[in-house]
Design a protein around this motif. Structure first.
Motif, short mmCIF file in Angstrom:
data_model
loop_
_atom_site.label_atom_id
_atom_site.label_comp_id
_atom_site.label_asym_id
_atom_site.label_seq_id
_atom_site.Cartn_x
_atom_site.Cartn_y
_atom_site.Cartn_z
N ARG A 79 -41.92 -15.92 39.08
CA ARG A 79 -42.36 -16.03 40.46
C ARG A 79 -41.63 -17.08 41.30
NH1 ARG A 79 -46.16 -17.85 43.98
NH2 ARG A 79 -46.84 -16.39 45.78
N GLN A 80 -41.64 -18.40 40.62
CA GLN A 80 -41.46 -19.69 41.16
C GLN A 80 -39.58 -19.65 41.59
OE1 GLN A 80 -42.95 -19.56 38.23
NE2 GLN A 80 -44.08 -21.28 37.93
N ILE A 81 -39.17 -18.92 40.82
CA ILE A 81 -37.68 -18.89 41.10
C ILE A 81 -37.43 -17.64 42.16
CG2 ILE A 81 -35.44 -17.77 40.15
CD1 ILE A 81 -36.35 -18.81 37.07
N ARG A 82 -38.22 -16.63 41.98
CA ARG A 82 -37.98 -15.52 42.98
C ARG A 82 -38.36 -16.11 44.54
NH1 ARG A 82 -40.90 -12.24 40.53
NH2 ARG A 82 -43.05 -12.55 41.73
N LEU A 83 -39.25 -17.25 44.61
CA LEU A 83 -39.52 -17.58 46.02
C LEU A 83 -38.56 -18.46 46.54
CD1 LEU A 83 -43.41 -18.43 45.38
CD2 LEU A 83 -42.34 -16.47 46.88
N LYS A 84 -37.47 -19.00 45.73
CA LYS A 84 -36.38 -20.00 46.12
C LYS A 84 -35.21 -19.29 46.74
CE LYS A 84 -38.03 -23.52 43.41
NZ LYS A 84 -38.92 -24.13 44.40
N ILE A 85 -35.07 -19.61 48.17
CA ILE A 85 -33.85 -19.05 48.92
C ILE A 85 -32.54 -19.31 48.21
CG2 ILE A 85 -32.63 -19.04 51.21
CD1 ILE A 85 -35.42 -19.94 52.54
N THR A 86 -32.66 -20.55 47.44
CA THR A 86 -31.44 -21.02 46.72
C THR A 86 -30.96 -20.09 45.50
OG1 THR A 86 -31.70 -23.18 47.28
CG2 THR A 86 -30.29 -22.80 45.24
N LEU A 133 -18.77 -21.77 45.03
CA LEU A 133 -20.28 -21.85 45.83
C LEU A 133 -21.45 -21.29 45.07
CD1 LEU A 133 -18.84 -19.96 49.14
CD2 LEU A 133 -19.66 -22.53 48.86
N ALA A 134 -21.33 -20.45 44.18
CA ALA A 134 -22.27 -20.02 43.18
C ALA A 134 -22.74 -20.76 42.29
CB ALA A 134 -22.05 -18.64 42.56
N ALA A 135 -21.73 -21.73 41.79
CA ALA A 135 -21.87 -22.90 40.91
C ALA A 135 -22.90 -23.95 41.57
CB ALA A 135 -20.60 -23.37 40.15
N TYR A 136 -22.47 -24.37 42.76
CA TYR A 136 -22.88 -25.28 43.36
C TYR A 136 -24.56 -25.19 43.61
CZ TYR A 136 -24.71 -27.83 47.49
OH TYR A 136 -25.36 -28.56 48.23
N LEU A 137 -24.72 -23.81 44.06
CA LEU A 137 -26.01 -23.46 44.16
C LEU A 137 -26.94 -23.23 42.74
CD1 LEU A 137 -25.74 -20.47 46.88
CD2 LEU A 137 -26.50 -22.86 47.25
N GLY A 138 -26.22 -23.04 41.87
CA GLY A 138 -26.57 -23.01 40.42
C GLY A 138 -27.20 -24.19 40.01
N GLY A 139 -26.33 -25.46 40.39
CA GLY A 139 -26.48 -26.91 40.05
C GLY A 139 -27.80 -27.14 40.94
N LEU A 141 -30.17 -25.48 41.58
CA LEU A 141 -31.46 -24.78 41.20
C LEU A 141 -31.70 -25.53 40.00
CD1 LEU A 141 -30.62 -21.11 41.19
CD2 LEU A 141 -32.70 -22.28 42.44
N VAL A 142 -30.99 -26.19 39.06
CA VAL A 142 -31.27 -26.92 37.85
C VAL A 142 -31.55 -28.24 38.20
CG1 VAL A 142 -30.28 -27.95 35.63
CG2 VAL A 142 -29.70 -25.61 36.49
N TYR A 143 -30.94 -29.04 39.07
CA TYR A 143 -31.23 -30.61 39.22
C TYR A 143 -31.90 -30.80 40.52
CZ TYR A 143 -27.36 -31.14 36.16
OH TYR A 143 -26.49 -31.33 35.05
N GLU A 144 -32.10 -29.96 41.39
CA GLU A 144 -33.16 -30.00 42.51
C GLU A 144 -34.55 -29.67 42.48
OE1 GLU A 144 -31.39 -29.35 46.50
OE2 GLU A 144 -29.60 -30.65 45.92
N HIS A 145 -34.53 -28.36 41.83
CA HIS A 145 -35.69 -27.26 41.69
C HIS A 145 -36.28 -27.32 40.16
CE1 HIS A 145 -35.02 -26.10 45.83
NE2 HIS A 145 -34.00 -25.76 45.74
N ALA A 146 -35.45 -27.95 39.36
CA ALA A 146 -35.81 -27.98 37.73
C ALA A 146 -35.93 -26.66 37.10
CB ALA A 146 -37.00 -28.86 37.70
#
Length: 153
Positions: A79-86, A133-139, A141-146
């Motif tokens: 759920r926490q991932i699903r709620l992220k626009i990123t 672009l996808a790699a930037y957003l994936g990063g 997700l990891v570094y800003e949203h843990a």
């Protein structure tokens, strides 16, 4: 003092290690390597580079779809991932990129190098841009949203 945030654990993981980030490295390498391979073919017209491009596009597309399965599992089941626009933007870009990579492979597989060389280069360039672009957003997700990070260790 370090500020700790809540982590978001992956459901598609082995021993707590998320599978999606583990599996994307080879497809990303193959699909980004495709652009210089296409340029080498245009420069030399050596069939080796065309065959290398066929293999890189196939390995990149297939490997990317396999990796995306585990990313999709996390997207729809956590759920926490699903709620992220990123996360949604990352997924949409990844599907666009993998669709173009798959088209690139199919066109290479069914056509001759002479008639496909510019289309192949065009698709490879767009795919590489979408990967960035996808790699930037994936990063993010990891570094800003843990996402998939265990900050307790």
């Amino acid at each position: 003092m370090a500020e700790y945030r809540d982590t978001i654990h992956s459901r598609a993981a082995i021993g707590g290690h998320p599978l999606h980030p583990m599996l994307i490295h080879f497809p990303v390498a193959a699909l980004t390597g495709l652009l210089p391979v296409d340029l080498a073919y245009l420069w030399t017209l050596d069939e080796f580079w065309w065959r290398a491009g066929l293999w890189l596009s196939g390995v990149g597309a297939l490997g990317g779809w396999v990796a995306s399965i585990f990313g999709l599992i996390d997207l729809v089941s956590v759920r926490q991932i699903r709620l992220k626009i990123t996360a949604w933007c990352h997924a949409i870009l990844a599907v666009m990129m993998l669709s173009l990579a798959s088209l690139n492979w199919v066109l290479r597989y069914h056509d001759e190098a002479v008639s496909m060389q510019y289309w192949a280069l065009y698709l490879s360039a767009i795919t590489a841009a979408l990967i960035a672009l996808a790699a930037y957003l994936g990063g993010r997700l990891v570094y800003e949203h843990a996402v998939g990070v265990d900050v307790e260790r």
